[in-house]
Write a protein that holds these residues in place. Structure first.
Motif, PDB file in Angstrom:
ATOM      1  N   LEU A 180       0.818  -1.220   0.000  1.00  0.00           N
ATOM      2  CA  LEU A 180       0.000   0.000   0.000  1.00  0.00           C
ATOM      3  C   LEU A 180       0.850   1.267   0.000  1.00  0.00           C
ATOM      4  N   ASP A 206       3.671   1.892  -1.480  1.00  0.00           N
ATOM      5  CA  ASP A 206       4.500   2.142  -2.656  1.00  0.00           C
ATOM      6  C   ASP A 206       4.097   3.500  -3.258  1.00  0.00           C
ATOM      7  N   PRO A 216       2.087   5.077  -8.810  1.00  0.00           N
ATOM      8  CA  PRO A 216       0.668   4.755  -8.982  1.00  0.00           C
ATOM      9  C   PRO A 216       0.490   3.234  -8.983  1.00  0.00           C
ATOM     10  N   LYS A 217      -0.541   2.763  -8.298  1.00  0.00           N
ATOM     11  CA  LYS A 217      -0.727   1.329  -8.178  1.00  0.00           C
ATOM     12  C   LYS A 217      -1.179   0.748  -9.524  1.00  0.00           C
ATOM     13  N   ARG A 271     -11.743   1.455  -3.057  1.00  0.00           N
ATOM     14  CA  ARG A 271     -12.173   1.904  -4.393  1.00  0.00           C
ATOM     15  C   ARG A 271     -13.033   0.864  -5.100  1.00  0.00           C
ATOM     16  N   ILE A 306      -9.398  15.695  -7.612  1.00  0.00           N
ATOM     17  CA  ILE A 306      -8.207  16.537  -7.483  1.00  0.00           C
ATOM     18  C   ILE A 306      -6.940  15.677  -7.449  1.00  0.00           C
ATOM     19  N   LEU A 320      -5.608  11.874  -5.475  1.00  0.00           N
ATOM     20  CA  LEU A 320      -6.676  11.046  -4.907  1.00  0.00           C
ATOM     21  C   LEU A 320      -6.643   9.632  -5.474  1.00  0.00           C
ATOM     22  N   GLY A 321      -5.739   9.376  -6.418  1.00  0.00           N
ATOM     23  CA  GLY A 321      -5.610   8.003  -6.905  1.00  0.00           C
ATOM     24  C   GLY A 321      -6.288   7.720  -8.241  1.00  0.00           C
ATOM     25  N   SER A 345      -4.853   7.848 -11.345  1.00  0.00           N
ATOM     26  CA  SER A 345      -4.005   7.001 -12.198  1.00  0.00           C
ATOM     27  C   SER A 345      -3.995   5.562 -11.677  1.00  0.00           C
ATOM     28  N   SER A 346      -3.966   5.429 -10.360  1.00  0.00           N
ATOM     29  CA  SER A 346      -3.966   4.090  -9.758  1.00  0.00           C
ATOM     30  C   SER A 346      -5.257   3.350 -10.093  1.00  0.00           C
ATOM     31  N   PHE A 380     -10.638   9.880   1.196  1.00  0.00           N
ATOM     32  CA  PHE A 380     -11.110   8.901   2.166  1.00  0.00           C
ATOM     33  C   PHE A 380     -11.679   9.633   3.378  1.00  0.00           C
TER      34      PHE A 380
HETATM   35  P1  ADP Z   1      -3.646  10.858  -9.048  1.00  0.00           P
HETATM   36  O1  ADP Z   1      -3.468  10.206 -10.379  1.00  0.00           O
HETATM   37  O2  ADP Z   1      -5.087  11.113  -8.708  1.00  0.00           O
HETATM   38  O3  ADP Z   1      -2.819  12.083  -8.851  1.00  0.00           O
HETATM   39  P2  ADP Z   1      -2.162   8.553  -8.076  1.00  0.00           P
HETATM   40  O4  ADP Z   1      -2.879   7.366  -8.623  1.00  0.00           O
HETATM   41  O5  ADP Z   1      -0.898   8.970  -8.739  1.00  0.00           O
HETATM   42  O6  ADP Z   1      -3.171   9.794  -7.952  1.00  0.00           O
HETATM   43  O7  ADP Z   1      -1.916   8.246  -6.547  1.00  0.00           O
HETATM   44  C1  ADP Z   1      -1.216   9.128  -5.682  1.00  0.00           C
HETATM   45  C2  ADP Z   1      -0.475   8.291  -4.662  1.00  0.00           C
HETATM   46  O8  ADP Z   1      -1.375   7.576  -3.845  1.00  0.00           O
HETATM   47  C3  ADP Z   1       0.458   7.229  -5.244  1.00  0.00           C
HETATM   48  O9  ADP Z   1       1.544   7.117  -4.373  1.00  0.00           O
HETATM   49  C4  ADP Z   1      -0.370   5.958  -5.205  1.00  0.00           C
HETATM   50  O10 ADP Z   1       0.441   4.812  -5.062  1.00  0.00           O
HETATM   51  C5  ADP Z   1      -1.225   6.161  -3.976  1.00  0.00           C
HETATM   52  N1  ADP Z   1      -2.585   5.601  -4.092  1.00  0.00           N
HETATM   53  C6  ADP Z   1      -3.593   6.128  -4.803  1.00  0.00           C
HETATM   54  N2  ADP Z   1      -4.737   5.450  -4.643  1.00  0.00           N
HETATM   55  C7  ADP Z   1      -4.456   4.435  -3.798  1.00  0.00           C
HETATM   56  C8  ADP Z   1      -5.220   3.376  -3.217  1.00  0.00           C
HETATM   57  N3  ADP Z   1      -6.533   3.244  -3.471  1.00  0.00           N
HETATM   58  N4  ADP Z   1      -4.570   2.519  -2.397  1.00  0.00           N
HETATM   59  C9  ADP Z   1      -3.273   2.660  -2.128  1.00  0.00           C
HETATM   60  N5  ADP Z   1      -2.497   3.641  -2.623  1.00  0.00           N
HETATM   61  C10 ADP Z   1      -3.065   4.530  -3.445  1.00  0.00           C
END
Ligand code: ADP
Ligand code: MG
Length: 362
Positions: free
Chosen positions: A2, A4, A7-8, A17, A40, A43-44, A46-47, A214
């Protein structure tokens, strides 16, 4: 893991999610032509996009539009076409037959050379033709092809009418789904113009998945779970303190977990390092904007310092930066809302991210 920072891309590394993943899947199952993934920064998006694409089981291409734009200073059709095909070919690489049939459909495209995942054009490609071929191939395969554009608002900066191209595809190529993510929600909406009669996508439907931060319990649970993965016992009060400062913004929670749990910094060191990194990140993110007008920086500072209304912000901006007329000021303020740096709640403007707020306050 978690914590790392990348982006996951694997389901097991993505916290929760569930609802968003389901919404994404049902949009694909329903054959929707356009899906927007909004929220914004950090918030994740790309992940979620990565995981949703893999989980969909569909062939897809994913393009990081922001990095393409900053690498090339624009987004030429040729580069976009190459990226789309290169990405698509690599996501279907496990099925040789599928791949060969795609290459066969593409073989009639003049000047196109494919070797491995490398795609070259000898003459300027016609992107509409490429999309037609992908659609044809997907139709023959009885599937859909998903074309995902991460931070799609950068497509507007290319001088090419990509909105017109998407409109053409949405109307005529039923086996394609466009997925567009955007941190700059207002900018992305403006670019697409689904409600703007002067724009080619006017009146088209797009499913929207909006990522929220969250809640408090979820944020606490996220940190507990992440530290648990690392076999680390962290005091509950410490976790609550972190959540109080970082809010439910998963990017910051992840960074805290990484600094504290992987890098083994103390609580205070981890927070200090996080705010240093945040400041550098925010500075970089704002640099393009500040090149247009340094007043953007002053406005953000005004809000970060606690000025909330149109007139108190303007007063601060004039005090720091000299007189500015109402229309120009409103324009700058509205742009900051469109770019996702500010949020408007009733008559008040706020910074949606407390870490960014602290970084700007300095
Ligand atoms: P965004 O694209 O909205 O800017 P990212 O996907 O790049 O966001 O995520 C930002 C950070 O949060 C990264 O370090 C990613 O690994 C982490 N992250 C995002 N969503 C999750 C999630 N649901 N669970 C665990 N880590 C997450
Ligand atoms: Mg992203």
């Amino acid at each position: 893991m978690l914590f790392d920072l990348q982006p996951k891309s694997r389901r097991e590394d993505l916290y929760d999610r569930e609802r968003e993943l389901q919404e994404f899947q049902s949009a694909i199952d329903l054959g929707e032509r356009m899906v927007l993934l909004l929220g914004i920064r950090r918030l994740g998006k790309s992940s979620l996009l990565n995981v949703a694409l893999t989980e969909s089981g569909m062939p897809y291409a994913k393009i990081d539009v922001r990095s393409l734009y900053f690498t090339h200073g624009s987004i030429p059709q040729e580069i976009l076409a190459r990226r789309i095909l290169g990405s698509l070919l690599s996501t279907i690489s496990s099925s040789k037959a599928l791949r060969l049939r795609l290459e066969k459909v593409l073989s009639s495209v003049k000047g196109l050379k494919i070797s491995g995942f490398q795609v070259e054009f000898e003459s300027r490609p016609d992107l509409a033709e490429i999309l037609e071929k992908i659609n044809l191939w997907a139709e023959k395969e009885g599937t859909r092809a998903i074309l995902a554009f991460d931070e799609a608002q950068y497509l507007r900066l290319s001088g090419i009418q990509y909105d017109g191209l998407i409109a053409y595809a949405v109307d005529n190529l039923p086996n394609l789904t466009f997925v567009l993510t955007g941190s700059e929600i207002g900018t992305l909406h403006d670019f697409l113009g689904l409600e703007n009669p002067k724009k080619p996508l006017f009146g088209r439907y797009a499913g929207e998945i909006v990522l929220e931060r969250f809640g408090r319990d979820e944020s606490i649970n996220f940190l507990q779970k992440g530290f648990g993965e690392l076999g680390m016992a962290v005091d509950e009060l410490e976790i609550e303190r972190a959540v109080d400062r970082l809010d439910g913004i998963v990017g910051w929670l992840t960074m805290y977990g990484y600094l504290r749990g992987v890098r083994k910094l103390s609580e205070n060191e981890a927070l200090e390092e996080l705010f240093n990194r945040a400041q550098a990140l925010v500075r970089e993110e704002l640099s393009t904007l500040l090149a247009y007008s340094r007043r953007y920086g002053i406005i953000l500072r005004a809000v970060a310092m606690g000025n909330e209304t149109w007139s108190t912000i303007k007063e601060y901006v004039e005090f720091k930066g000299g007189p500015i007329n109402d229309a120009k000021f409103s324009n700058l303020l509205n742009n900051l809302v469109k770019y996702g740096y500010l949020e408007k709640k009733g008559r008040k403007y706020i910074l949606p991210d407390p870490v960014v707020q602290e970084a700007i306050r300095g």
